[in-house]
Design an enzyme around this catalytic site. Structure first.
Site, mmCIF file in Angstrom:
data_model
loop_
_atom_site.group_PDB
_atom_site.id
_atom_site.type_symbol
_atom_site.label_atom_id
_atom_site.label_comp_id
_atom_site.label_asym_id
_atom_site.label_seq_id
_atom_site.Cartn_x
_atom_site.Cartn_y
_atom_site.Cartn_z
ATOM 1 N N ASP A 80 0.848 -1.191 0.000
ATOM 2 C CA ASP A 80 0.000 0.000 0.000
ATOM 3 C C ASP A 80 0.885 1.242 0.000
ATOM 4 O O ASP A 80 0.908 2.030 0.947
ATOM 5 C CB ASP A 80 -0.938 -0.010 1.201
ATOM 6 C CG ASP A 80 -2.096 0.972 1.031
ATOM 7 O OD1 ASP A 80 -2.229 1.529 -0.077
ATOM 8 O OD2 ASP A 80 -2.846 1.183 1.996
ATOM 9 N N HIS A 290 2.083 6.907 13.369
ATOM 10 C CA HIS A 290 0.944 7.360 12.562
ATOM 11 C C HIS A 290 -0.404 6.997 13.177
ATOM 12 O O HIS A 290 -1.442 7.444 12.697
ATOM 13 C CB HIS A 290 1.028 6.767 11.151
ATOM 14 C CG HIS A 290 0.624 5.326 11.056
ATOM 15 N ND1 HIS A 290 1.350 4.312 11.635
ATOM 16 C CD2 HIS A 290 -0.434 4.733 10.457
ATOM 17 C CE1 HIS A 290 0.755 3.149 11.382
ATOM 18 N NE2 HIS A 290 -0.324 3.380 10.681
#
Length: 377
Positions: A80, A290
């Protein structure tokens, strides 16, 4: 193998990479993730690793780290490519949000964009036929589009507590996977920059990063249109990408770019998210956590939660009075709050280790995950 220490400090061990850990002994870190760290530290060409409190095991290496090497390892970025978080402010006041109406309107995100997206790709310098049908779609897994209320914020952010916000987490959908699958046999041992394979990968990786950023923008625009609102970008921070760093190559896997501005730190769908300001710690390699990071893998979640109809219905509501738009029963279970660490604890560890400080806290009101007919990436 590599030298591992706590609290953002490290010392080199001859012949091995330096591992700097931006988490304390209070962090929930699975032993398998740290074993993967040690393995990568012994790879030829790996020089430094910065790792964060959202660290958890991944397919080719742990998620939640930045790896500096003298060569390119495509598997460390994963499939991804360009995945990241984008935070937007809406011009819609919190008091005007009609939750049930918004829930119905947000269902549009489960469908392909009705507008022809080829011009958006052209404006981004990308081929107009490059996975155009997927542009503006969230995908599956841990991806989402979430409407947030700002609970509190530092004055330095200039954020308006009366307004609604959007947090979008998505990536390059099938495009990134195609890029990873196209690398030649033997590439996982490391590609030299001047090789043909490396040059092809670098060009395709760059396209995937740009595609992913555009995808988050289009998702946000579709959500804002559904909510009858305009939006302004606050921060965009990709966390799966390769970049030149000094004389080497920095591989970020679940480690957000934190060179300037703010970095969104996503909670679970029923817990707060945060906005972090990086402190510019030298050993952080321009990166930051994140999100909360997984505590339990997807398969094990099916044995940890009951799946009666009443349980599934309860999973579609949050302690903040919010709603979850997800009609995929398996995904609801796999992405339940129990699956994730505490985002608050992650933020606190980043502060303790000097990596960043928290400047805002957001509470989820409406989370789009996936409709029944939505495609899953």
């Amino acid at each position: 193998m590599g030298n591992s220490v706590l609290d953002g400090r490290a010392s080199a061990v001859s012949g091995d990479a330096i591992i700097t850990k931006f988490y304390t002994s209070a962090a929930w870190i699975e032993g398998r993730a740290e074993a993967q760290l040690e393995e990568i530290a012994g790879w030829t060409g790996v020089q430094e690793i910065a790792t964060f409190p959202d660290l958890h095991p991944g397919k080719y290496g742990p998620v939640g780290c930045a790896v500096l090497a003298d060569r390119i390892f495509p598997q460390l970025i994963g499939n991804d490519i360009g995945c990241g978080m984008s935070l937007f402010q809406l011009d819609l006041p919190v008091r005007k949000l009609k939750l049930e109406k918004a829930l119905r309107r947000m269902r549009v995100l489960g469908e392909p964009a009705s507008e022809d997206q080829r011009w958006r790709l052209e404006d981004a310098g990308l081929p107009t036929d490059l996975f155009a049908a997927s542009l503006g779609t969230v995908g599956g897994g841990n991806h989402f589009c979430e409407v947030l209320a700002l609970a509190e914020a530092d004055e330095s952010t200039c954020l308006d507590t009366s307004r609604l916000y959007l947090l979008v987490h998505s990536g390059s959908r099938g495009f990134g996977n195609a890029v990873l699958e196209a690398v030649p046999q033997g590439a996982y041992a490391g590609l030299q920059e001047d090789s043909d394979a490396a040059q092809i990968y670098l060009k395709d990786q760059d396209k995937a990063v740009r595609w992913a950023r555009l995808n988050r923008q289009v998702i946000a625009e579709r959500a804002a249109e559904a909510l009858r609102a305009d939006l302004t970008l606050i921060a965009d921070a990709p966390h799966n990408l390769l970049a030149r760093y000094g004389d080497g190559w920095l591989h970020r896997k679940g480690a957000a770019v934190a060179k300037q501005g703010f970095v969104p730190l996503a909670g679970s769908r029923a817990s707060p998210s945060y906005l972090m300001a990086p402190n510019g710690h030298d050993d952080a390699l321009g990166s930051l956590a994140h999100g909360a990071g997984r505590r339990y893998d997807r398969s094990s979640m099916h044995g940890r939660l009951r799946a009666k109809k009443s349980d599934i219905q309860a999973m579609q509501r949050t302690s903040f009075g919010g709603r979850i738009l997800c009609e995929d029963r398996d995904l609801l279970i796999e992405e339940a709050p129990l699956a994730y660490k505490s985002a608050k604890s992650v933020a606190e560890d980043l502060e303790r280790t000097g990596a960043a400080h928290c400047v805002a806290e957001f509470h989820p009101l409406l989370t789009f995950k996936k409709t029944r007919d939505g495609r899953r990436s």
